[in-house]
Design an enzyme around this catalytic site. Structure first.
Site, PDB file in Angstrom:
ATOM      1  N   CYS A 130      65.969  33.249  50.512  1.00  0.00           N
ATOM      2  CA  CYS A 130      64.752  33.051  51.304  1.00  0.00           C
ATOM      3  C   CYS A 130      63.869  34.292  51.332  1.00  0.00           C
ATOM      4  O   CYS A 130      62.642  34.202  51.168  1.00  0.00           O
ATOM      5  CB  CYS A 130      65.114  32.624  52.722  1.00  0.00           C
ATOM      6  SG  CYS A 130      66.382  33.644  53.513  1.00  0.00           S
ATOM      7  N   HIS A 237      60.762  34.953  58.394  1.00  0.00           N
ATOM      8  CA  HIS A 237      61.107  36.313  57.988  1.00  0.00           C
ATOM      9  C   HIS A 237      59.825  37.133  57.796  1.00  0.00           C
ATOM     10  O   HIS A 237      58.827  36.625  57.257  1.00  0.00           O
ATOM     11  CB  HIS A 237      61.864  36.313  56.657  1.00  0.00           C
ATOM     12  CG  HIS A 237      63.242  35.745  56.732  1.00  0.00           C
ATOM     13  ND1 HIS A 237      63.895  35.490  57.913  1.00  0.00           N
ATOM     14  CD2 HIS A 237      64.109  35.384  55.727  1.00  0.00           C
ATOM     15  CE1 HIS A 237      65.105  35.001  57.640  1.00  0.00           C
ATOM     16  NE2 HIS A 237      65.250  34.932  56.331  1.00  0.00           N
TER      17      HIS A 237
END
Length: 331
Positions: A130, A237
């Site tokens: 990711c 994130h």
């Protein structure tokens, strides 16, 4: 677009359920649809496009029926066992685990960056980590423009990257309860520790970013280093990325390249406190970039701030985009 027979493996997990949501939102062309998971989750019911589906137990015979594409998010050991079985049956597996990412026989794909790599798949395509995915969307146009010499990653990663257990640790920690997933409390804390520590002192998450960046950008010797940190944020994130280029540039060229890049949204107006935020990226498929500025400590460097929803673009959406490319290639 041609309709295909599609299976979702690991359908009851956090990423699996997001697969279903993204497939619905993007109106993915499906003829027959199957949801699969471990024996523990078999028998559960999931709703997709208004229809109820019973979760099948994943077995060696799950791919005996006609399936064109399977989206896997069931962990590395499951992928190691069942992805080759699916591939032998003519299924193209898009795998979200780390199992196949660095296999030289398996393409590692971010559709905005290296879509051409899907063409040499042998039945398995790997979805990158990711944190790597969102970085690649921002780095690719800059590499094309100036050539990247070195990258320094510092990440601030949401607890959802550690699954349901990571999410619960933050929820519980905010109530004063001890952690079960993480080695230390994550509430009101930052943990410079994602995945296991390796002999070189880096964590596996840090090395994943290094290895995957080189593979996706086709730069085997690219200088990359990383420090990955778990922070008390539920979704999305954030990354501080320092990039050194092979050639000099004007800062306007950087803005222009980023603004034209597919899948990327520039949010960069510090005079009005506008820059990418985790809360704004949550639930979205785009990657957001801002805080774009020259690194005055080197000749040809910049700093950027990159934010994306790690469960969507960092996992489910990227995999569905790969599947969309596969369907186009089938036509």
């Amino acid at each position: 677009m041609k309709k295909v027979n599609l299976a979702v493996v690991g359908a009851t997990g956090m990423v699996g359920r997001t697969f279903l949501k993204v497939l619905e939102e993007r109106d993915f062309p499906i003829d027959n649809f199957y949801v699969m998971a471990s024996a523990r989750s078999a028998g559960q019911k999931l709703t997709f496009r208004g229809k109820e589906y019973v979760v099948e137990e994943l077995t060696e015979h799950s791919f005996d029926k006609p399936i064109d594409i399977a989206l896997f998010s069931a962990g590395g050991s499951t992928s190691a066992k069942f992805a080759p079985i699916a591939a032998e049956h003519g299924v193209v597996v898009v795998d979200n685990s780390a199992q196949w990412r660095m296999d030289p026989e398996v393409p590692l794909v971010v559709p905005e960056v290296n879509p051409e790599d899907i063409r040499w798949n042998k039945g398995i395509i790997a979805n990158p980590n990711c944190s790597t995915i969102q970085a690649m969307v921002a780095l690719k146009p800059l590499d094309d423009l100036l050539g990247i010499k070195r990258v320094v990653y510092s990440t601030y990663q949401a607890v959802s990257g550690a699954g349901v257990a990571g999410w619960k640790d933050l929820e519980d920690g905010l109530k004063g309860m001890p952690p079960k997933k993480f080695p230390h409390p994550i509430a009101n804390n930052c943990l410079p520790h994602i995945d296991i520590f390796l002999e070189n002192g880096y964590t596996k998450e840090e090395m994943k970013m290094i290895w995957e960046t080189r593979k996706i950008l086709h730069h085997d010797q690219l200088k990359v280093t990383a420090t990955t940190v778990r922070v008390p944020v539920f979704s999305s994130h954030s990354e501080s990325i320092n990039i050194e280029f092979l050639r000099p540039f004007e800062i306007e060229e950087i803005y222009d390249a980023l603004e034209k890049a597919p899948g990327l949204v520039v949010v960069d107006d510090p005079a009005h406190d506008k820059y990418p935020l985790a809360v704004d990226a949550a639930g979205k498929d785009e990657v957001f970039v801002g805080r774009i500025r020259r690194d005055e400590s080197v000749d040809n460097g910049i700093n950027i701030w990159v934010v994306a929803d790690n469960i969507r673009k960092g996992a489910a959406t990227n995999a569905v985009q790969i599947a969309e490319l596969l369907v186009k290639n089938m036509e």
